[in-house]
Scaffold this motif. Structure first.
Motif, mmCIF file in Angstrom:
data_model
loop_
_atom_site.group_PDB
_atom_site.id
_atom_site.type_symbol
_atom_site.label_atom_id
_atom_site.label_comp_id
_atom_site.label_asym_id
_atom_site.label_seq_id
_atom_site.Cartn_x
_atom_site.Cartn_y
_atom_site.Cartn_z
ATOM 1 N N VAL A 137 0.838 -1.198 0.000
ATOM 2 C CA VAL A 137 0.000 0.000 0.000
ATOM 3 C C VAL A 137 0.872 1.246 0.000
ATOM 4 O O VAL A 137 1.980 1.261 0.539
ATOM 5 C CB VAL A 137 -0.946 0.023 1.219
ATOM 6 N N ALA A 138 0.360 2.295 -0.617
ATOM 7 C CA ALA A 138 1.081 3.563 -0.694
ATOM 8 C C ALA A 138 1.049 4.282 0.648
ATOM 9 O O ALA A 138 0.003 4.360 1.305
ATOM 10 C CB ALA A 138 0.460 4.445 -1.772
ATOM 11 N N ALA A 139 2.195 4.834 1.046
ATOM 12 C CA ALA A 139 2.275 5.567 2.308
ATOM 13 C C ALA A 139 1.499 6.875 2.248
ATOM 14 O O ALA A 139 0.995 7.356 3.266
ATOM 15 C CB ALA A 139 3.728 5.841 2.671
ATOM 16 N N GLY A 140 1.405 7.479 1.055
ATOM 17 C CA GLY A 140 0.724 8.760 0.902
ATOM 18 C C GLY A 140 1.688 9.889 0.619
ATOM 19 O O GLY A 140 2.899 9.784 0.865
ATOM 20 N N ASP A 145 2.834 11.875 8.911
ATOM 21 C CA ASP A 145 2.881 10.541 9.499
ATOM 22 C C ASP A 145 1.825 9.660 8.843
ATOM 23 O O ASP A 145 0.619 9.950 8.898
ATOM 24 C CB ASP A 145 2.624 10.641 10.996
ATOM 25 N N ALA A 146 2.282 8.578 8.224
ATOM 26 C CA ALA A 146 1.372 7.681 7.511
ATOM 27 C C ALA A 146 0.388 6.986 8.440
ATOM 28 O O ALA A 146 -0.609 6.424 7.974
ATOM 29 C CB ALA A 146 2.175 6.638 6.729
ATOM 30 N N ALA A 152 -2.639 3.068 4.388
ATOM 31 C CA ALA A 152 -1.221 3.109 4.757
ATOM 32 C C ALA A 152 -0.972 2.599 6.166
ATOM 33 O O ALA A 152 0.079 2.018 6.450
ATOM 34 C CB ALA A 152 -0.685 4.533 4.616
ATOM 35 N N SER A 153 -1.933 2.821 7.063
ATOM 36 C CA SER A 153 -1.737 2.446 8.464
ATOM 37 C C SER A 153 -2.230 1.045 8.806
ATOM 38 O O SER A 153 -2.217 0.661 9.982
ATOM 39 C CB SER A 153 -2.437 3.470 9.367
ATOM 40 N N SER A 173 6.725 12.435 0.371
ATOM 41 C CA SER A 173 6.373 11.122 0.909
ATOM 42 C C SER A 173 6.014 11.160 2.383
ATOM 43 O O SER A 173 6.696 11.791 3.196
ATOM 44 C CB SER A 173 7.521 10.135 0.712
ATOM 45 N N ASN A 174 4.952 10.447 2.732
ATOM 46 C CA ASN A 174 4.659 10.228 4.141
ATOM 47 C C ASN A 174 5.738 9.342 4.765
ATOM 48 O O ASN A 174 6.531 8.697 4.056
ATOM 49 C CB ASN A 174 3.282 9.592 4.307
ATOM 50 N N PHE A 175 5.743 9.283 6.065
ATOM 51 C CA PHE A 175 6.797 8.591 6.805
ATOM 52 C C PHE A 175 6.188 8.028 8.081
ATOM 53 O O PHE A 175 4.971 8.045 8.268
ATOM 54 C CB PHE A 175 7.936 9.564 7.119
ATOM 55 N N GLY A 176 7.023 7.524 8.979
ATOM 56 C CA GLY A 176 6.550 7.059 10.273
ATOM 57 C C GLY A 176 6.780 5.584 10.513
ATOM 58 O O GLY A 176 7.249 4.846 9.640
ATOM 59 N N SER A 177 6.413 5.156 11.687
ATOM 60 C CA SER A 177 6.713 3.790 12.125
ATOM 61 C C SER A 177 5.941 2.729 11.344
ATOM 62 O O SER A 177 6.321 1.556 11.366
ATOM 63 C CB SER A 177 6.409 3.642 13.614
#
Length: 258
Positions: A137-140, A145-146, A152-153, A173-177
């Motif tokens: 899936v695309a992070a966004g 924060d995705a 994405a989550s 680009s989105n990011f995150g854990s």
């Protein structure tokens, strides 16, 4: 014994198969075994946008695809303008789960779409993975924060961020854990809905690199579970090579090793 040819199911916003082709004839070779997938009745059976053809081309096309021999289904869940409802996306995801249960083929879903956080959509995607379908899936593209976006989550999905040719985080680009991997997402060349090619940027473009690679891995070993595919992707990644990755986000670039 060779593994069965994997199936890649594309769920971009605008793509749908006709009965004979996934994209215009100029690129017909990239869907040697393409089949019509789900088409919600209020959407026409054609890619009137181009985004879907582009993402599918990166996953499976002859000229540009990562997994060139994959069988392909397309599931059209949004309109040609990219608008639609979360309910329609969930219906498409559920259709994939039901269909894979009848085909018993190693399968991958590629979701180059997203929106605000939806527990219902995340549940549908997690259930799809639990049924045995590796789902990228695309992070966004909000540079945020995705975890605040879906799908994405979705915890079980392979959430993909976008990097550029200089091995840096793409500015959008989105990011995150919740991210599992990064892949090429800036100025990506692929197929287009007029029979030509186009160059696009976005986590929509990085995602099919990962879904295509997932299909490749299943072609080598069809017994891999989605968790094992995800783990293999991460174990083969180039770690620590990307610049601009925020704290708390994995620094791992999609890569294949012999």
């Amino acid at each position: 014994m060779p593994s069965p040819t994997p199936t890649v199911t594309i769920l971009p916003p605008e793509l749908a198969l006709t009965s004979t082709s996934l994209i215009p004839p100029a690129f017909g070779e990239f869907v040697k075994a393409a089949r019509s997938g789900e088409l919600l009745c209020h959407y026409k059976s054609a890619d009137g946008n181009g985004h879907g053809t582009h993402t599918a081309g990166t996953a499976v096309s002859g000229p540009y695809g990562v997994s060139k021999a994959a069988h392909v289904f397309a599931v059209k869940v949004l309109s040609d303008s990219g608008s639609g409802t979360t309910a329609d996306v969930i219906s498409g995801v559920n259709w994939v789960a039901t269909t894979v249960a009848t085909t018993h083929r190693p399968s991958v879903a590629s979701m180059s779409l997203g929106g605000g956080f939806s527990s219902s959509l995340n549940t549908a995607v997690n259930n799809l993975v639990a049924s045995g379908v590796t789902t990228a899936v695309a992070a966004g593209n909000s540079n945020a924060d995705a975890a605040n976006f879906s799908p994405a989550s979705a915890a079980s999905a392979v959430t993909v961020g976008a990097s550029d040719i200089n091995d840096a985080k793409a500015s959008f680009s989105n990011f995150g854990s919740v991210l599992a991997i990064w892949g090429p997402g800036v100025n990506v060349i692929s197929t287009w809905n007029d029979g030509g090619i186009n160059t696009l940027s976005g986590t929509s473009m990085s995602t099919p690199h990962v879904s295509g690679f997932s299909s490749y891995l299943l072609g080598l070993d069809s017994t891999l579970t989605p968790a094992a595919v995800k783990s293999t992707i991460q174990s083969k990644a180039l770690n620590g090579v990307l610049s601009g990755i925020p704290s708390g986000t994995i620094n791992a670039l999609l890569h294949n090793t012999p």
